[in-house]
Design a protein around this motif. Structure first.
Motif, PDB file in Angstrom:
ATOM      1  N   SER A 111       0.755  -1.143  -0.031  1.00 36.95           N
ATOM      2  CA  SER A 111      -0.227  -0.021  -0.015  1.00 36.95           C
ATOM      3  C   SER A 111       1.054   1.466  -0.209  1.00 36.95           C
ATOM      4  N   TYR A 114       2.032   2.107   3.584  1.00 41.07           N
ATOM      5  CA  TYR A 114       3.090   1.332   3.975  1.00 41.07           C
ATOM      6  C   TYR A 114       4.321   1.668   3.474  1.00 41.07           C
ATOM      7  N   ALA A 173      -6.312  -7.840  -0.107  1.00 40.75           N
ATOM      8  CA  ALA A 173      -7.114  -6.957   1.020  1.00 40.75           C
ATOM      9  C   ALA A 173      -6.075  -6.347   2.271  1.00 40.75           C
ATOM     10  N   ALA A 174      -5.195  -7.529   2.538  1.00 40.12           N
ATOM     11  CA  ALA A 174      -4.479  -7.265   3.673  1.00 40.12           C
ATOM     12  C   ALA A 174      -3.418  -6.422   3.289  1.00 40.12           C
ATOM     13  N   ALA A 176      -3.417  -4.066   1.017  1.00 40.14           N
ATOM     14  CA  ALA A 176      -3.930  -2.826   1.158  1.00 40.14           C
ATOM     15  C   ALA A 176      -4.237  -2.169   2.062  1.00 40.14           C
ATOM     16  N   GLY A 177      -4.453  -3.047   3.016  1.00 36.51           N
ATOM     17  CA  GLY A 177      -4.752  -2.402   4.278  1.00 36.51           C
ATOM     18  C   GLY A 177      -3.502  -2.099   5.215  1.00 36.51           C
ATOM     19  N   TYR A 192      -7.173  -2.514  -7.345  1.00 36.37           N
ATOM     20  CA  TYR A 192      -6.694  -2.053  -6.271  1.00 36.37           C
ATOM     21  C   TYR A 192      -5.664  -0.801  -6.736  1.00 36.37           C
ATOM     22  N   GLU A 197      -4.861   1.900  -4.101  1.00 34.24           N
ATOM     23  CA  GLU A 197      -4.815   1.224  -3.088  1.00 34.24           C
ATOM     24  C   GLU A 197      -3.650   0.438  -3.038  1.00 34.24           C
TER      25      GLU A 197
END
Length: 258
Positions: A111, A114, A173-174, A176-177, A192, A197
């Motif tokens: 991301s 991050y 998803a992980a 991107a989070g 994404y 993202e």
């Protein structure tokens, strides 16, 4: 099961296969695709590629109903009467006709938040200093090794992971989070990337991991429904694919900005 039961089971399967062959012969005599089409597809490929395109397919062939079976479990295509299967990976079975649709490009992502906090890795070896999201394979329970191109060689890493999942969508998803660096098929990650993202990283080391392949039995060679669906798949999986083009444009844009 008793010997008599086994014999009855085999006879019943033979009758079902004979009935299926008669149905296929009748379908082959039709010029227009119509009736039902059973398709089996792995979960991530169904969600991100096949299901979103099915409305367009039915616009072309309104008399053809699609029965989409979404599963990561390999089913017996002949016994279950599946018309077309889409698989990721090498397929070797003389009972089936196969058509390679597109490479399954596996890429590294993280991301933007991050990377802003931890920095962008410049070399493969830099991965070990980062948080990583790994994958546990359903089939073996083993961790997926990360393939990268290094010159003319393909190297595989098994980084230390703080998060491990057993689902491709969960990886995307992980990361991107903000969970760290992870590998994702480009067909999953593209949306994404489009939303800002996920950021592609280590792009010069990406590899194509197997192919996405369509399979159908010899008995369905002349089936108009199957022929129409295979032709449609070839449109979806154009070379290069829409998702790879999107990511490549993003990478080119960021490199030009640098």
């Amino acid at each position: 099961m008793t010997p008599e039961g086994c014999d009855l089971h085999e006879r019943a399967l033979k009758l079902l296969q004979d009935a299926d062959e008669i149905e296929q012969a009748a379908a082959s005599a039709r010029a227009e695709p119509a009736g039902n089409l059973k398709v089996t597809v792995p979960v991530p490929l169904a969600i991100h590629v096949i299901a979103p395109n099915l409305p367009l397919f039915r616009q072309r062939y309104p008399k053809l109903n699609v029965d989409l079976r979404v599963s990561d479990t390999f089913s017996d295509l002949i016994q279950e009467g599946i018309d077309v299967a889409i698989r990721i990976g090498a397929q070797e079975d003389s009972r089936f006709i196969s058509r390679k649709l597109a490479p399954n490009r596996v890429c590294a992502f993280a991301s933007p938040s991050y990377l802003k906090k931890r920095g962008v890795p410049q070399h493969i070896a830099d991965i070990e200093g980062h948080d990583c999201v790994g994958v546990r394979l359903h089939s073996s329970g083993q961790f997926l090794r990360w393939p990268f191109r290094l010159g003319k060689r393909i190297v595989e890493l098994l980084p230390t992971t703080g998060i491990v999942v057993d689902n491709t969508d969960a990886v995307a998803a992980a990361i991107a989070g903000g969970g760290g660096i992870g590998l994702s098929p480009s067909f999953v990650a593209a949306s994404y990337v489009a939303r800002g993202e996920l950021t592609p990283i280590l792009t010069e080391h990406w590899v194509n991991r197997h192919h996405i392949t369509a399979l159908w039995s010899e008995s369905r060679r002349g089936n108009p429904n199957v022929k129409a669906f295979i032709a449609f798949l070839m449109d979806i999986f154009a070379n290069p694919t829409p998702w790879d083009k999107l990511i490549d444009r993003y990478v080119e844009k960021t490199q030009n900005n640098d």
